[in-house]
Design an enzyme around this catalytic site. Structure first.
Site, PDB file in Angstrom:
ATOM      1  N   ASP A  69     -34.725  30.487  -8.362  1.00 11.78           N
ATOM      2  CA  ASP A  69     -35.067  30.435  -9.836  1.00 11.78           C
ATOM      3  C   ASP A  69     -35.696  31.520 -10.736  1.00 11.78           C
ATOM      4  O   ASP A  69     -35.024  31.875 -11.647  1.00 11.78           O
ATOM      5  CB  ASP A  69     -35.716  29.079 -10.228  1.00 11.78           C
ATOM      6  CG  ASP A  69     -37.086  28.708  -9.749  1.00 11.78           C
ATOM      7  OD1 ASP A  69     -37.585  29.769  -8.912  1.00 11.78           O
ATOM      8  OD2 ASP A  69     -37.846  28.027  -9.738  1.00 11.78           O
TER       9      ASP A  69
ATOM     10  N   SER B  27     -38.823  27.755 -14.146  1.00 14.44           N
ATOM     11  CA  SER B  27     -37.775  27.267 -13.480  1.00 14.44           C
ATOM     12  C   SER B  27     -36.342  26.795 -14.330  1.00 14.44           C
ATOM     13  O   SER B  27     -35.473  26.784 -13.989  1.00 14.44           O
ATOM     14  CB  SER B  27     -38.366  26.105 -12.730  1.00 14.44           C
ATOM     15  OG  SER B  27     -39.610  26.382 -11.575  1.00 14.44           O
TER      16      SER B  27
END
Length: 667
Positions: free
Chosen positions: A512, A341
């Site tokens: 992400d 992420s």
């Protein structure tokens, strides 16, 4: 006869190290066999069994060598007194404790490996110790997603401790200190030290063996299985000191050569770079002229890879995204830069290139004066905000954001009556309701920049009841979590389109990374493929078919919002009408740097590796397979790719990825 007795007594002083060596090698080999049986098809397709286990044994000898060398070196200053019984007694006690402790470490690491492999498709690495800083999230994930492995690991480790302790006690009881000749100890100890050093080096070549030495297949996971988990974690810890220069290993270009190569990229070639200390900073003229710049909202979707989008070749679990793609700019060939992420965060809001190092969200030198959209837009008069459903300290996000332009942060503690709270925070509905509320309060005379980061699509995949028709059984699976996340997104956009802020707001919906990035190639390209959608305000429907990267999104969003500014980004503004698309994407997968490019003959992937030759492949988007290209890679092309791979380390080292105040004053 007396000499043999003295030699035998001297050797007895080191018996625990002999036991440790045998037990450790057997333990690690059995563990490797069990792990290989879980992934037997991938191992068989990648390497012969004989090579797999012989190389594995060699890697284990390296690890055992480290653990035996340390006590031997500690003993060297006391070698002259070890022939005395009292000294022998203390030495054996300390050695027994050392052996017990490090055998336990080896056991614990191997027992921890299956769950880590299932989640990350590799043996434990840097993430293994990084996430220890977040026990709540980690243990919630383990309890809900890997309860069986967790219980087995705890029980087996406790049993192992009891058995090992009893064996050590029995060994100590049988040991009888006896006086031995000093010369025998002084003969044996150097031999053992040299043997340990040779075992650690594992080669007589100029450089000792390292993980690249064991990378004999194109499947990174199988390469990691050849090693052992204690070694992979130790090597990750060792590499932390090299993080600033992590990507300079890909080539020998000088910093000036790297910068010059980047500046020759077609979409940057006509730009001026007026700031010597900030070599990529240039002025980007917006392609849209607006009397008031638009609000910019980025909805970063957790783990929403193309795997879950039917029109991108995935599963039919995102009907709202499929519907919304008809209303804005839809990226058909967008690729994430990494697999975590924080890597997605730095690419999307900073336009920063990926590297082997940790994301700049975590690195110390980027916690202040590091470029983000928030920092730039705050200087342009925007209000800036980060909205998250979990704890914002996770992955160091709060510190990075506060230090780089975000005025306010909303996290789990700021939801008075959430609809649902799971292991990773409040639900996506709670998050997007909060986003709607905050945007509805936006000042008419002050534009807003907001980053909203979802979390419902995260192991252990928890979401509210009775919101969706489940895609499958059991309930808590990734496909159901994705379907819920898509439902929450569709619900939010429907409300936003009826709101006063819709006409003044530009939305970017982007993942992400994919949920699990794995595969048997050097770089599993298909697992980097993600959806991206820009909509809102006056954005007309359009399909972006060019190969694009997350680093292209920041300059494109600024341009569409009507913001002209100095930026250090090297991504392409895809809204520029006269510029041909760069048609490339870069991906960091462990130590491998992948460069995907569309050419006249199709899509090609070039892979840079550490201490290994460059490899090139034809990539088929339909089959997701790579086919090796035999001819030698073009030197000019390799220089360009190498420059892109090396640039992030250079900019980070020089603290040069920032727009100086002199640039702001000159606008």
């Amino acid at each position: 006869m007396r000499a043999i007795k003295n030699l035998s007594r001297s050797l007895a002083l080191f018996k625990p190290l002999g036991y440790f060596t045998v037990i450790a090698l057997v333990l690690l080999s059995v563990s490797r066999l069990i792990l290989a049986s879980l992934y037997v098809n991938r191992v068989e397709n990648a390497v012969s069994w004989s090579e797999f286990f012989l190389l594995g044994l060699r890697a284990d000898i390296i690890q055992v060598g480290y653990f035996t060398l340390i006590p031997l070196l500690v003993l060297l200053p006391f070698i002259t007194i070890l022939h005395k019984p009292a000294a022998q007694r203390w030495w054996r006690r300390l050695l027994t404790l050392w052996v017990l402790f490090y055998t336990l470490i080896l056991w614990f690491m191997e027992v921890s490996t299956p769950a880590f492999l299932a989640q990350y498709d590799t043996r434990p690495n840097r993430l293994f110790f990084e996430y220890l800083a977040y026990p709540k999230e980690v243990f919630s994930t383990l309890i809900h997603g890997f309860a069986g492995w967790l219980a087995a690991g705890i029980v087996s480790t406790l049993i192992f401790i009891v058995i090992s302790y009893r064996c050590c006690r029995a060994t100590e009881y049988r040991f009888k200190p006896r006086a031995v000749g000093r010369r025998y100890v002084m003969l044996i100890l150097p031999i053992l030290v040299v043997s340990s050093v040779l075992g650690i080096r594992s080669t007589l070549a100029h450089r000792p063996a390292n993980p690249a030495f064991f990378a004999v297949t194109s499947d990174a996971m199988v390469n990691s299985l050849i090693l052992n988990s204690t070694y992979t974690v130790e090597y990750a810890l060792y590499n932390l000191k090299h993080e600033a220069a992590a990507n300079t290993v890909y080539g020998d270009l000088t910093p000036d050569q790297v910068v010059e190569e980047i500046r020759q990229t077609p979409h940057l070639k006509q730009q001026e770079f007026p700031f010597t200390d900030y070599p990529t900073v240039h002025y980007q003229q917006a392609t849209r002229t607006r009397s008031r710049p638009l609000n910019i909202v980025i909805i970063l979707q957790e783990s929403l890879g193309a795997t879950f989008v039917e029109s991108l070749g995935g599963l039919p679990v995102t009907p709202n995204l499929e519907r919304l793609k008809q209303q804005g700019w839809w990226f058909e060939n967008l690729y994430a830069t990494g697999i975590r992420s924080v890597r997605g965060i730095e690419a999307v809001i900073s336009g920063f290139l990926p590297s082997r190092a940790r994301s700049t969200v975590k690195l110390s030198a980027s916690q202040r004066q590091f470029f983000t959209l928030a920092d730039l837009l705050k200087r342009k008069g925007y209000q800036t905000e980060f909205i998250y459903g979990g704890q914002s300290h996770f992955d160091n996000m709060a510190n990075f954001f506060v230090g780089n332009g975000f005025d306010s942060i909303i996290d789990q503690d700021d939801y008075p009556n959430p609809k649902f709270v799971g292991s990773w925070g409040v639900s996506d509905q709670d998050l997007l309701n909060k986003l709607h509320q905050r945007l509805s309060q936006t000042s008419a005379d002050k534009p807003q920049f907001t980053l909203a980061f979802t979390s419902s699509n995260h192991e252990p995949f928890e979401f509210p009841d009775d919101q969706i028709v489940l895609a499958e059984q059991p309930r808590n699976t990734v496909n159901n979590a994705v379907k819920y996340a898509d439902y929450a997104l569709g619900e939010f956009i429907n409300r936003a389109q009826q709101s006063d802020y819709w006409e003044n707001t530009l939305f970017l919906i982007v993942a992400d990374h994919d949920t699990r990035v794995y595969g048997d190639e050097l770089v599993p390209v298909s697992k980097f493929h993600i959806p991206g959608l820009i909509l809102g305000a006056d954005i007309e429907p359009r399909k972006i078919s060019a190969v694009s990267s997350q680093i292209d999104l920041a300059p494109t969003m600024l341009s569409l919002a009507g913001v002209s500014a100095y930026v250090p980004t090297v991504g392409q503004d895809l809204s520029a009408p006269t510029m041909q698309p760069a048609n490339r994407a870069m991906m960091q997968f462990g130590d491998n740097y992948g460069w995907l490019e569309r050419t006249k003959s199709g899509e090609q992937l070039t892979v840079l590796q550490v201490d290994r030759s460059v490899q090139k492949f034809e990539y088929s988007p339909s089959s997701h397979r790579l086919k090796p290209i035999q001819q030698r890679p073009d030197a000019i092309q390799i220089n360009k790719i190498t420059a892109y791979a090396m640039l992030p380390s250079i900019l980070y080292q020089q603290r040069a990825y920032f727009v100086p105040e002199t640039a702001i004053a000159s606008q």
